[in-house]
Design an enzyme around this catalytic site. Structure first.
Site, short mmCIF file in Angstrom:
data_model
loop_
_atom_site.label_atom_id
_atom_site.label_comp_id
_atom_site.label_asym_id
_atom_site.label_seq_id
_atom_site.Cartn_x
_atom_site.Cartn_y
_atom_site.Cartn_z
N ASP A 183 0.79 -1.14 0.19
CA ASP A 183 0.08 -0.10 -0.60
C ASP A 183 0.70 1.35 0.20
O ASP A 183 1.52 1.37 0.70
CB ASP A 183 -0.84 -0.21 1.10
CG ASP A 183 -2.02 1.24 1.16
OD1 ASP A 183 -1.48 1.83 0.75
OD2 ASP A 183 -2.85 0.43 1.62
N LYS A 208 -6.56 10.31 -1.89
CA LYS A 208 -5.65 11.18 -0.88
C LYS A 208 -5.00 11.73 -1.54
O LYS A 208 -5.46 12.49 -2.27
CB LYS A 208 -5.44 10.08 -0.27
CG LYS A 208 -5.92 8.42 0.94
CD LYS A 208 -6.30 9.60 1.66
CE LYS A 208 -7.76 8.26 2.47
NZ LYS A 208 -6.84 7.21 3.29
#
Ligand SMILES: *Cc1c(COP(=O)(O)O)cnc(C)c1O
Length: 393
Positions: A183, A208
């Site tokens: 990730d 994000k």
């Protein structure tokens, strides 16, 4: 025909990747192609998929433009989209693991990823074992058994920002034939080149930084040649897709990623350093700071730092933390991060780690530093710490 520039720097790739103005009447950006049905000129073209686009769920020129721009950025063999970062994690794990498989996951993984393993994956007969982010090569070898199929890394980890020695763990994982899943939401491909560090599958919550404006939910799974076919098949069979509007907004965010990341980093360092010098603060967990335990690993493997870090306050009652945070003018209280605006999130560290955290902890606050003037942010925090002190005594 203009001669092609063969080597393109990151900022150039971000601004030019996936753009074909000549195909869109000269308009700089591709349009949003909204649609389900795509008409075919002939029966053969329709039934044998002899055209680039056949059905809305399977992609459009808008999603293809984003795919191409991301592929050029991260150097992967291919990119798939999901409706959220969490759905991207689910795709990566469910497409590659099957009943009876064993997964190794860092103990500092994004908490909903942990819940996915404890819930759905567990019910499907996939077992997960969590390991400390500071695990060494021999300890990792001991955790691997004949059923172990993949290792899942997130560095620095969510909330506690602990670093792992990625080259060491990846070397052991490769030796054992494991798939390496990472990730990379915190660093983005700009600050950590996951594929050159041996990742097979890289997940990013484009929600994000990539989309970057707190207006989109979108997950990205990028894969190496080896992992891509499995992911593609699962993605197609389960009907995962994203809206063309969200793909377009993500593409628009991507164009300015380099300049945003530079400023986020600068603002965050300024504030993290300032906070680390305050007497109300026990520790700042941020690998970009020299005082952080993970600093050497970060400096060796990363080319920059995101603007998300954790502050451990001196022991204080909950109302002192609330007084600090609720009176902030510029920092919002809220989940997620990666937009242009600063955020604060108080949390209980013991809920984020199975193993005890790295030191005795006071109240923890995760700060996300946005693109405001850092001096204004500092003054806001300074006033907040005054309220914290008033409630602490
Ligand atoms: C936010 C986040 C996700 C999940 O993204 P969503 O789009 O909110 O589902 C995954 N990994 C990390 C590290 C995150 O911070």
């Amino acid at each position: 025909m203009k001669p092609a520039l063969t080597v393109r720097g990151t900022a150039t790739r971000l601004t030019h990747g996936g753009r074909t103005p000549a195909e869109h009447h000269g308009f700089v950006n591709p349009p949003v192609y909204r649609g389900s049905t795509v008409l075919a000129p002939t029966v053969d073209s329709l039934l044998n998929y002899r055209q680039p686009y056949v059905y809305g769920r399977l992609g459009s020129p808008t999603t293809a433009a984003l795919q191409e721009a991301l592929r050029e950025l991260d150097g992967s063999a291919g990119v798939l989209f999901c409706p959220s970062g969490l759905a991207a994690i689910a795709l990566a794990l469910q497409a590659t693991l099957t009943s009876g498989d064993h997964l190794l996951m860092t103990d500092v993984a994004y908490r909903p990823a942990r819940r996915l393993c404890e819930g759905v994956l567990n019910r499907q007969g996939i077992t997960t074992q969590w390991f400390s982010p500071s695990l060494g090569a021999d300890d990792l070898r001991r955790l691997i058994n004949p059923k172990t199929r993949a290792i899942y890394l997130e560095t620095p980890g969510s909330q506690t920002m602990e670093m792992s020695d990625i080259p060491v763990l990846v070397a052991v994982a490769r030796e054992a034939g494991l798939l390496v899943i990472m990730d990379n939401t915190w660093a983005t491909p700009l600050f950590f080149d996951a594929f050159s560090y041996g990742a097979d599958i890289v997940i990013q919550a484009a929600t994000k930084y990539i989309a970057g404006h707190a207006d989109v939910m979108l997950g990205i799974v990028s894969a190496s040649e080896r992992a891509l076919p499995l992911l593609r098949e699962y993605h197609r069979e389960t009907g995962l897709c994203v809206s063309p509007d969200d793909a377009w907004l993500t593409l628009r965010g991507l164009r300015t990623l380099a300049v945003r990341m530079r400023q986020h980093q600068e603002n965050a360092r300024h504030l993290a350093q300032w906070l680390a010098g305050r007497e109300e603060v026990q520790a700042v967990w941020y690998p970009a700071l020299e005082t952080d335990e993970g600093h050497a690993l970060w400096q060796r493997d990363f080319t920059g730092a995101a603007s998300l870090f954790t502050v451990v306050l001196q022991p204080a009652p909950a109302q002192a933390v609330a007084a600090f945070l609720e009176g902030l003018q510029l920092f919002g209280l809220g989940f997620s991060w990666g937009g242009f605006e600063s955020l604060a999130l108080p949390f209980d560290c013991s809920e984020y780690r199975l193993a005890p955290p790295r030191q005795p902890v006071g109240p923890c606050v995760r700060f996300y530093i946005g693109l405001e003037d850092p001096d204004d942010l500092r003054r806001d925090l300074e006033q907040g710490l005054r309220r914290f002190n008033a409630e602490r005594d």
